[in-house]
Design an enzyme around this catalytic site. Sequence first.
Site, short mmCIF file in Angstrom:
data_model
loop_
_atom_site.label_atom_id
_atom_site.label_comp_id
_atom_site.label_asym_id
_atom_site.label_seq_id
_atom_site.Cartn_x
_atom_site.Cartn_y
_atom_site.Cartn_z
N LYS A 178 67.06 15.23 32.08
CA LYS A 178 67.39 16.65 32.17
C LYS A 178 68.88 16.80 31.87
O LYS A 178 69.69 15.99 32.34
CB LYS A 178 67.09 17.15 33.59
CG LYS A 178 67.35 18.63 33.82
CD LYS A 178 66.94 19.03 35.24
CE LYS A 178 67.10 20.52 35.51
NZ LYS A 178 66.70 20.89 36.87
N SER A 225 63.43 24.78 37.06
CA SER A 225 64.34 24.70 35.95
C SER A 225 64.16 23.46 35.08
O SER A 225 64.66 23.44 33.95
CB SER A 225 65.78 24.73 36.47
OG SER A 225 66.06 23.59 37.27
N SER A 283 62.55 22.87 41.43
CA SER A 283 62.65 22.64 39.99
C SER A 283 62.05 21.36 39.45
O SER A 283 61.99 21.19 38.23
CB SER A 283 64.10 22.74 39.55
OG SER A 283 64.45 24.08 39.44
N1 GLN Z 1 63.77 28.59 40.98
C1 GLN Z 1 64.79 28.23 41.93
C2 GLN Z 1 66.08 28.87 41.52
O1 GLN Z 1 66.08 29.58 40.59
C3 GLN Z 1 64.92 26.74 42.03
C4 GLN Z 1 65.77 26.12 41.00
C5 GLN Z 1 65.98 24.65 41.20
O2 GLN Z 1 65.29 24.00 42.00
N2 GLN Z 1 66.99 24.13 40.51
O3 GLN Z 1 67.09 28.68 42.12
#
Ligand code: GLN
Length: 496
Positions: free
Chosen positions: A80, A163, A187
Amino acid sequence: MSNTDLHNLGVAQLAALLRGKQVSAVEAAQHFLTRARAHQHLGAYLAIDEDVTLAQARAQDAGIAAGAAAPLAGVPIAHKDIFVTRDFPTTAASRILAGYRSPFDATVVARLTQAGCVTLGKLSCDEFAMGASNENAAIAPVGHDAAQPVRNPWNTEHVPGGSSGGSAAAVAARLVPAATGTDTGGSIRQPASFCGITGIKPTYGRASRYGMIAFASSLDQAGPMARSAEDCALLLSQICGPDPERDSTSLDRPAEDFTARLNDSLDGLRIGVPTEFFGEGLAGDVRAAVDAALKEYEKLGARLVPIHLPRTELSVPVYYILAPAEASSNLSRFDGVRYGHRATQYTDLLDMYKKTRSQGFGDEVKRRIMIGTYVLSEGYYDAYYLQAQKIRRMIADDFQAAFRQCDLIAGPVAPTTAWRLGSQTDPVTNYLADIYTLPASLAGLPGMSVPAGFGAGGMPVGLQLIGNYFDEARLLNAAHRLQQATDFHLRAPEGI
Ligand code: GLN
């Protein structure tokens, strides 16, 4: 074994072939690089560098030839783009870091490289890992001229989740056998669920955050995403372990062989099913797949225990106060002086900061910086930030009460399957969809997503498993047993 099928193999099988010299690391790398190029329309990769990858592969082949193969010698992996890498650019999918190159590798990257993995490239994600659909990526993927969201290989009109959407899509499309992801509020789990793969976020502090671009430091955790629980176990065994000199929140807990208990019997296992995870808002197709997986567990000898996590709903406002608060502080370092983009025209230093940050950050990142700054400001701090901290503790306590009645917790990962690209533009609607993944994040507990079937339109559904602190081996055991009884994790999207 014909080399044309290499992409259908998992980490464990590939590692065995590589060690047995039935396939070379260079052949494996070339095979997956070719696939990455052939599937550029998915927008999964933000950076590929064939020379770097092949040099790494040749080094692994030399190790294998010398009889000194590392445990995962020659296994291709991709990271990532939130992990800094010396040999590839790192952007966190943000314009503000366009063209940035780190002078060092993140600990997670370094450990996997040490274990013999060959890096294929960097994968797209939501900007600074903020989002749940990968639609917030602001860097053009390989083969594209402009920023694009990643497409879900199961239906390219749908989001891959986020994400870590690039990681999930790349693994699901068999562009790479495994990838790294990060999970701050879901994420790893949610994109794994949306793309029909397996992903695990370990206990907070088990994986070093060194070199992982910070979003919300008290929540951020790294973990592997692969097709099977067995492959996740192999990778997690390499990723975890203390890193005291570089991440002071990494825990003093030695790395474990997470494959050791994969085949343990589930006889008598108590699986807690939180009533609050099955309320209104849970789509019928997701519910049906999750229920079927729970039934499968009963057949495997487990017992289902109804439990309560009474503050589940509060996890959304709590997270969306704490995560932006931490983000607003962490992102203050992107000022045009130290990294990446700097505005070219400005009148003085303050103007340079303003223009750099206005140009460099996308809308969602700006929204979070503003919310975070607001909840931390004098006069509001007690009303928001402090209250949220208190409720965070209560959410963690609720889990401990639940774990007195059960050994692990199971439920949906997300209320729906992957939605259509561009169909969910209201930020609050998006935040609410994180409801099932946020509680474990706030408590710092390990959680994973396991393929549990398919919903409407053939879109994948994941089952979430949540364990108590340091119970990753039990989660992986439960996931592995389910995968021996089902074949959802083996199915490939059409045309892949
Ligand atoms: N969807 C969540 C956010 O927007 C989680 C994102 C994540 O785990 N990096 O913050």
